[in-house]
Design an enzyme around this catalytic site. Structure first.
Site, PDB file in Angstrom:
ATOM      1  N   ARG A 166      23.623 -13.926   4.097  1.00  0.00           N
ATOM      2  CA  ARG A 166      24.253 -14.064   2.790  1.00  0.00           C
ATOM      3  C   ARG A 166      23.259 -14.417   1.680  1.00  0.00           C
ATOM      4  O   ARG A 166      23.585 -15.144   0.743  1.00  0.00           O
ATOM      5  CB  ARG A 166      25.347 -15.145   2.836  1.00  0.00           C
ATOM      6  CG  ARG A 166      26.571 -14.795   3.666  1.00  0.00           C
ATOM      7  CD  ARG A 166      27.390 -13.685   2.999  1.00  0.00           C
ATOM      8  NE  ARG A 166      28.663 -13.509   3.675  1.00  0.00           N
ATOM      9  CZ  ARG A 166      28.874 -12.689   4.701  1.00  0.00           C
ATOM     10  NH1 ARG A 166      27.865 -11.963   5.171  1.00  0.00           N
ATOM     11  NH2 ARG A 166      30.058 -12.583   5.256  1.00  0.00           N
ATOM     12  N   SER A 215      35.088 -15.229   0.775  1.00  0.00           N
ATOM     13  CA  SER A 215      34.672 -16.426   1.505  1.00  0.00           C
ATOM     14  C   SER A 215      33.995 -17.413   0.558  1.00  0.00           C
ATOM     15  O   SER A 215      33.133 -17.037  -0.229  1.00  0.00           O
ATOM     16  CB  SER A 215      33.708 -16.057   2.627  1.00  0.00           C
ATOM     17  OG  SER A 215      34.355 -15.259   3.591  1.00  0.00           O
ATOM     18  N   GLU A 297      28.964 -20.018  -0.705  1.00  0.00           N
ATOM     19  CA  GLU A 297      28.688 -18.579  -0.709  1.00  0.00           C
ATOM     20  C   GLU A 297      29.033 -17.993  -2.077  1.00  0.00           C
ATOM     21  O   GLU A 297      28.357 -17.108  -2.579  1.00  0.00           O
ATOM     22  CB  GLU A 297      29.495 -17.874   0.386  1.00  0.00           C
ATOM     23  CG  GLU A 297      29.227 -16.394   0.464  1.00  0.00           C
ATOM     24  CD  GLU A 297      29.895 -15.744   1.675  1.00  0.00           C
ATOM     25  OE1 GLU A 297      30.326 -14.584   1.538  1.00  0.00           O
ATOM     26  OE2 GLU A 297      29.981 -16.383   2.738  1.00  0.00           O
TER      27      GLU A 297
END
Length: 304
Positions: A166, A215, A297
Protein backbone atom coordinates in the site's frame (compact mmCIF):
# COMPACT_ATOMS: atom_id res chain seq x y z
CA UNK A 1 -0.51 35.88 -6.29
CA UNK A 2 -0.79 35.91 -10.07
CA UNK A 3 -1.40 32.41 -11.40
CA UNK A 4 -0.16 31.09 -14.75
CA UNK A 5 -2.51 31.26 -17.74
CA UNK A 6 -4.11 27.88 -18.53
CA UNK A 7 -6.31 26.31 -21.17
CA UNK A 8 -8.07 24.11 -18.64
CA UNK A 9 -9.94 25.22 -15.53
CA UNK A 10 -8.28 27.05 -12.61
CA UNK A 11 -10.66 27.81 -9.75
CA UNK A 12 -9.87 29.70 -6.54
CA UNK A 13 -11.38 28.58 -3.22
CA UNK A 14 -12.92 25.37 -4.60
CA UNK A 15 -14.69 23.42 -1.86
CA UNK A 16 -13.28 19.90 -1.90
CA UNK A 17 -16.19 18.13 -0.19
CA UNK A 18 -17.94 17.82 -3.56
CA UNK A 19 -14.92 16.04 -5.07
CA UNK A 20 -14.25 13.30 -2.49
CA UNK A 21 -16.14 10.08 -1.84
CA UNK A 22 -16.49 10.91 1.86
CA UNK A 23 -18.01 14.29 0.95
CA UNK A 24 -15.92 16.25 3.46
CA UNK A 25 -13.27 18.93 3.14
CA UNK A 26 -12.76 22.66 3.07
CA UNK A 27 -11.64 24.74 0.08
CA UNK A 28 -8.45 24.27 -1.89
CA UNK A 29 -6.64 27.58 -2.41
CA UNK A 30 -6.76 26.65 -6.10
CA UNK A 31 -8.13 23.71 -8.06
CA UNK A 32 -6.51 23.12 -11.46
CA UNK A 33 -8.10 20.81 -14.00
CA UNK A 34 -5.68 20.76 -16.96
CA UNK A 35 -6.92 20.41 -20.52
CA UNK A 36 -4.14 17.99 -21.43
CA UNK A 37 -0.55 17.06 -20.61
CA UNK A 38 0.94 20.11 -22.32
CA UNK A 39 -1.35 22.41 -20.32
CA UNK A 40 -0.25 20.69 -17.10
CA UNK A 41 3.44 20.86 -18.03
CA UNK A 42 3.25 24.58 -18.86
CA UNK A 43 1.38 25.29 -15.60
CA UNK A 44 3.91 23.44 -13.43
CA UNK A 45 6.82 25.15 -15.19
CA UNK A 46 5.32 28.60 -14.60
CA UNK A 47 4.02 28.03 -11.05
CA UNK A 48 6.43 29.41 -8.39
CA UNK A 49 8.41 26.53 -6.88
CA UNK A 50 7.33 27.38 -3.32
CA UNK A 51 3.64 26.77 -4.09
CA UNK A 52 2.72 23.21 -3.01
CA UNK A 53 0.80 20.99 -5.42
CA UNK A 54 -1.27 17.92 -4.63
CA UNK A 55 -2.40 15.64 -7.48
CA UNK A 56 -5.70 13.89 -6.83
CA UNK A 57 -7.75 11.34 -8.71
CA UNK A 58 -11.41 10.77 -7.97
CA UNK A 59 -11.00 11.28 -4.21
CA UNK A 60 -11.86 7.70 -3.35
CA UNK A 61 -9.13 7.16 -0.75
CA UNK A 62 -8.88 10.64 0.69
CA UNK A 63 -9.89 12.77 3.66
CA UNK A 64 -9.58 16.48 2.95
CA UNK A 65 -9.53 18.28 6.28
CA UNK A 66 -12.10 20.96 7.11
CA UNK A 67 -9.60 23.82 6.92
CA UNK A 68 -8.95 23.19 3.23
CA UNK A 69 -5.78 22.61 1.23
CA UNK A 70 -2.94 25.12 0.77
CA UNK A 71 -1.53 25.64 -2.70
CA UNK A 72 -2.91 23.92 -5.79
CA UNK A 73 -4.89 20.69 -6.01
CA UNK A 74 -4.45 19.18 -9.49
CA UNK A 75 -7.36 17.04 -10.58
CA UNK A 76 -6.88 15.10 -13.79
CA UNK A 77 -9.94 14.34 -15.90
CA UNK A 78 -10.67 14.24 -19.61
CA UNK A 79 -7.45 14.29 -21.53
CA UNK A 80 -5.95 11.86 -19.04
CA UNK A 81 -8.42 8.96 -19.08
CA UNK A 82 -7.56 7.15 -22.31
CA UNK A 83 -7.02 3.36 -22.31
CA UNK A 84 -5.36 1.41 -25.11
CA UNK A 85 -3.85 -2.05 -25.48
CA UNK A 86 -0.67 -2.54 -27.51
CA UNK A 87 1.18 -5.86 -27.82
CA UNK A 88 -0.39 -7.25 -24.67
CA UNK A 89 0.38 -4.15 -22.63
CA UNK A 90 -2.27 -1.80 -21.28
CA UNK A 91 -1.48 1.93 -21.41
CA UNK A 92 -3.87 3.90 -19.23
CA UNK A 93 -4.13 7.59 -18.46
CA UNK A 94 -3.85 8.43 -14.78
CA UNK A 95 -7.50 9.51 -14.62
CA UNK A 96 -8.79 6.24 -16.12
CA UNK A 97 -10.89 4.39 -13.55
CA UNK A 98 -9.39 1.14 -12.28
CA UNK A 99 -12.60 -0.74 -13.12
CA UNK A 100 -12.60 0.59 -16.70
CA UNK A 101 -8.97 -0.44 -17.16
CA UNK A 102 -9.76 -3.96 -15.92
CA UNK A 103 -12.69 -4.29 -18.33
CA UNK A 104 -10.83 -2.90 -21.34
CA UNK A 105 -7.88 -5.18 -20.60
CA UNK A 106 -10.18 -8.21 -20.25
CA UNK A 107 -11.74 -7.52 -23.65
CA UNK A 108 -8.22 -7.73 -25.12
CA UNK A 109 -7.43 -10.94 -23.22
CA UNK A 110 -5.15 -9.29 -20.63
CA UNK A 111 -5.89 -10.19 -17.03
CA UNK A 112 -5.85 -7.11 -14.79
CA UNK A 113 -9.01 -8.36 -13.12
CA UNK A 114 -7.97 -7.47 -9.58
CA UNK A 115 -8.41 -3.79 -10.52
CA UNK A 116 -12.11 -4.35 -11.19
CA UNK A 117 -13.11 -4.10 -7.51
CA UNK A 118 -10.73 -1.28 -6.55
CA UNK A 119 -12.28 2.20 -6.39
CA UNK A 120 -10.33 5.06 -7.83
CA UNK A 121 -8.15 5.82 -10.82
CA UNK A 122 -4.87 4.45 -12.16
CA UNK A 123 -2.70 7.34 -10.97
CA UNK A 124 -3.77 6.71 -7.39
CA UNK A 125 -3.52 2.95 -7.84
CA UNK A 126 0.14 3.31 -8.85
CA UNK A 127 0.92 5.77 -6.05
CA UNK A 128 -0.70 3.50 -3.42
CA UNK A 129 0.32 0.16 -4.98
CA UNK A 130 -3.36 -0.74 -4.86
CA UNK A 131 -4.29 -4.39 -4.62
CA UNK A 132 -6.77 -7.00 -3.51
CA UNK A 133 -7.19 -10.79 -3.44
CA UNK A 134 -3.41 -11.23 -3.34
CA UNK A 135 -2.59 -9.14 -6.44
CA UNK A 136 -1.02 -5.68 -6.53
CA UNK A 137 -0.17 -2.99 -9.07
CA UNK A 138 3.52 -3.81 -8.47
CA UNK A 139 2.90 -7.28 -9.93
CA UNK A 140 1.81 -5.88 -13.30
CA UNK A 141 3.63 -2.53 -13.42
CA UNK A 142 5.92 -1.83 -16.39
CA UNK A 143 6.46 1.93 -16.22
CA UNK A 144 4.76 5.27 -15.69
CA UNK A 145 5.12 8.65 -17.30
CA UNK A 146 5.01 11.62 -14.95
CA UNK A 147 5.67 15.34 -14.82
CA UNK A 148 7.97 16.63 -12.11
CA UNK A 149 7.39 19.87 -10.20
CA UNK A 150 9.12 21.86 -12.98
CA UNK A 151 6.87 20.34 -15.68
CA UNK A 152 9.56 18.06 -17.09
CA UNK A 153 8.40 14.64 -18.36
CA UNK A 154 10.09 11.65 -16.73
CA UNK A 155 9.70 7.87 -17.02
CA UNK A 156 9.40 5.97 -13.74
CA UNK A 157 10.35 2.31 -13.39
CA UNK A 158 9.40 -0.10 -10.61
CA UNK A 159 12.87 0.49 -9.12
CA UNK A 160 12.19 4.24 -9.04
CA UNK A 161 8.90 3.70 -7.22
CA UNK A 162 10.14 1.20 -4.62
CA UNK A 163 6.74 -0.45 -4.27
CA UNK A 164 5.75 -1.73 -0.83
CA UNK A 165 2.46 -2.83 0.72
CA UNK A 166 0.00 0.00 0.00
CA UNK A 167 2.86 2.41 -0.70
CA UNK A 168 5.33 3.70 -3.27
CA UNK A 169 8.04 6.34 -3.37
CA UNK A 170 6.52 8.75 -5.90
CA UNK A 171 8.37 12.02 -5.19
CA UNK A 172 6.33 14.84 -3.66
CA UNK A 173 4.90 17.21 -6.26
CA UNK A 174 5.32 14.70 -9.10
CA UNK A 175 2.17 14.07 -11.14
CA UNK A 176 1.68 10.67 -12.74
CA UNK A 177 -0.03 11.12 -16.12
CA UNK A 178 0.05 7.59 -17.60
CA UNK A 179 0.92 4.03 -16.61
CA UNK A 180 1.82 0.93 -18.63
CA UNK A 181 0.72 -2.41 -17.17
CA UNK A 182 1.22 -5.99 -18.35
CA UNK A 183 -0.97 -8.79 -17.03
CA UNK A 184 -1.09 -12.47 -17.98
CA UNK A 185 -2.94 -13.45 -21.16
CA UNK A 186 -6.20 -15.34 -20.75
CA UNK A 187 -9.58 -15.93 -22.38
CA UNK A 188 -11.70 -12.75 -22.14
CA UNK A 189 -14.75 -14.69 -20.98
CA UNK A 190 -12.78 -16.39 -18.22
CA UNK A 191 -11.40 -13.05 -17.00
CA UNK A 192 -14.88 -11.52 -17.07
CA UNK A 193 -16.31 -14.43 -15.03
CA UNK A 194 -13.62 -14.05 -12.36
CA UNK A 195 -14.26 -10.31 -12.16
CA UNK A 196 -17.98 -10.91 -11.64
CA UNK A 197 -17.18 -13.36 -8.85
CA UNK A 198 -14.86 -10.84 -7.18
CA UNK A 199 -17.52 -8.13 -7.42
CA UNK A 200 -20.08 -10.41 -5.77
CA UNK A 201 -17.65 -11.25 -2.95
CA UNK A 202 -16.82 -7.57 -2.44
CA UNK A 203 -20.46 -6.53 -2.30
CA UNK A 204 -21.24 -9.32 0.17
CA UNK A 205 -18.48 -8.31 2.60
CA UNK A 206 -18.04 -4.54 2.18
CA UNK A 207 -20.39 -1.54 2.66
CA UNK A 208 -20.31 -0.57 -1.01
CA UNK A 209 -23.62 1.33 -0.78
CA UNK A 210 -22.37 3.57 2.06
CA UNK A 211 -20.24 6.70 1.88
CA UNK A 212 -16.72 5.44 2.58
CA UNK A 213 -13.17 5.73 1.26
CA UNK A 214 -12.41 2.01 1.11
CA UNK A 215 -10.12 0.36 3.65
CA UNK A 216 -9.19 2.78 6.42
CA UNK A 217 -6.04 1.16 7.82
CA UNK A 218 -3.30 -1.00 6.34
CA UNK A 219 -3.24 -4.60 7.50
CA UNK A 220 -0.41 -5.04 10.03
CA UNK A 221 0.13 -8.44 8.40
CA UNK A 222 1.56 -6.56 5.41
CA UNK A 223 -0.76 -7.99 2.76
CA UNK A 224 -4.37 -7.74 1.65
CA UNK A 225 -7.00 -10.44 2.05
CA UNK A 226 -6.58 -13.16 -0.53
CA UNK A 227 -10.23 -14.23 -0.50
CA UNK A 228 -9.11 -17.87 -0.44
CA UNK A 229 -10.32 -20.49 2.02
CA UNK A 230 -6.87 -20.69 3.62
CA UNK A 231 -6.66 -16.93 4.29
CA UNK A 232 -5.63 -16.03 7.86
CA UNK A 233 -7.04 -13.06 9.76
CA UNK A 234 -4.76 -12.76 12.82
CA UNK A 235 -3.18 -9.46 11.79
CA UNK A 236 -5.95 -8.07 9.60
CA UNK A 237 -7.03 -4.54 10.51
CA UNK A 238 -10.73 -5.40 10.50
CA UNK A 239 -10.20 -8.27 12.98
CA UNK A 240 -8.15 -6.11 15.37
CA UNK A 241 -10.77 -3.33 15.22
CA UNK A 242 -13.57 -5.81 15.83
CA UNK A 243 -11.74 -7.48 18.73
CA UNK A 244 -11.02 -4.08 20.27
CA UNK A 245 -14.79 -3.46 20.38
CA UNK A 246 -14.74 -0.66 17.82
CA UNK A 247 -16.90 -2.20 15.08
CA UNK A 248 -19.86 0.16 14.62
CA UNK A 249 -18.28 2.84 16.84
CA UNK A 250 -19.53 6.39 16.26
CA UNK A 251 -18.15 9.89 16.78
CA UNK A 252 -20.23 12.80 15.56
CA UNK A 253 -21.40 11.90 12.06
CA UNK A 254 -18.64 9.33 11.54
CA UNK A 255 -18.98 5.56 12.05
CA UNK A 256 -16.91 2.41 11.69
CA UNK A 257 -19.01 0.14 9.49
CA UNK A 258 -21.10 -2.62 11.04
CA UNK A 259 -20.58 -4.68 7.89
CA UNK A 260 -16.79 -4.40 7.66
CA UNK A 261 -14.97 -2.97 10.69
CA UNK A 262 -12.12 -1.45 8.62
CA UNK A 263 -14.43 0.87 6.69
CA UNK A 264 -14.87 4.42 7.99
CA UNK A 265 -18.20 5.94 6.98
CA UNK A 266 -19.69 9.39 6.68
CA UNK A 267 -22.92 8.13 8.22
CA UNK A 268 -24.65 11.40 9.06
CA UNK A 269 -23.24 14.75 7.84
CA UNK A 270 -19.81 14.04 9.25
CA UNK A 271 -17.01 16.56 9.25
CA UNK A 272 -13.49 15.60 8.27
CA UNK A 273 -12.53 16.10 11.93
CA UNK A 274 -15.19 13.55 13.00
CA UNK A 275 -13.76 10.99 10.58
CA UNK A 276 -10.12 11.56 11.47
CA UNK A 277 -10.81 11.70 15.21
CA UNK A 278 -12.78 8.45 15.10
CA UNK A 279 -9.93 6.85 13.16
CA UNK A 280 -7.45 8.02 15.79
CA UNK A 281 -9.71 6.67 18.56
CA UNK A 282 -9.75 3.28 16.82
CA UNK A 283 -5.94 3.35 16.56
CA UNK A 284 -5.71 4.17 20.29
CA UNK A 285 -8.04 1.32 21.27
CA UNK A 286 -6.20 -1.22 19.12
CA UNK A 287 -2.84 -0.08 20.50
CA UNK A 288 -4.12 -0.36 24.08
CA UNK A 289 -5.68 -3.77 23.44
CA UNK A 290 -2.98 -5.47 21.37
CA UNK A 291 0.13 -3.27 21.33
CA UNK A 292 -0.25 -2.85 17.56
CA UNK A 293 -0.20 0.60 15.95
CA UNK A 294 -2.50 0.70 12.92
CA UNK A 295 -1.28 2.80 9.99
CA UNK A 296 -3.70 4.91 8.00
CA UNK A 297 -4.33 3.70 4.45
CA UNK A 298 -6.65 6.62 3.66
CA UNK A 299 -4.62 9.70 2.75
CA UNK A 300 -5.35 12.78 4.86
CA UNK A 301 -4.41 16.24 3.59
CA UNK A 302 -4.97 19.88 4.41
CA UNK A 303 -5.45 22.08 7.45
CA UNK A 304 -7.39 20.93 10.52
Amino acid sequence: MDMPAVRGSLTPGRVMAELTWLRVGGPADWLFQPADEADLADFLAALPAEVPVFPMGVGSNLIVRDGGVPGVVIRLGRGFNGIRVEDGRVIAGAAALDAHVARKAAEAGVDLGFLRTIPGSIGGAVRMNAGCYGSYVADVFVSARALDRSGRAVTLTAADLGFAYRASAVPEGMVIVEATLAGPADDPAAIAARMEDQLARRDASQPTKDRSAGSTFRNPAGFSSTGRADDVHDLKAWKLIEDAGMKGARLGGAQMSEKHANFLLNADRSTAADLEDLGELVRKKVLESFGISLEWEIMRIGRR
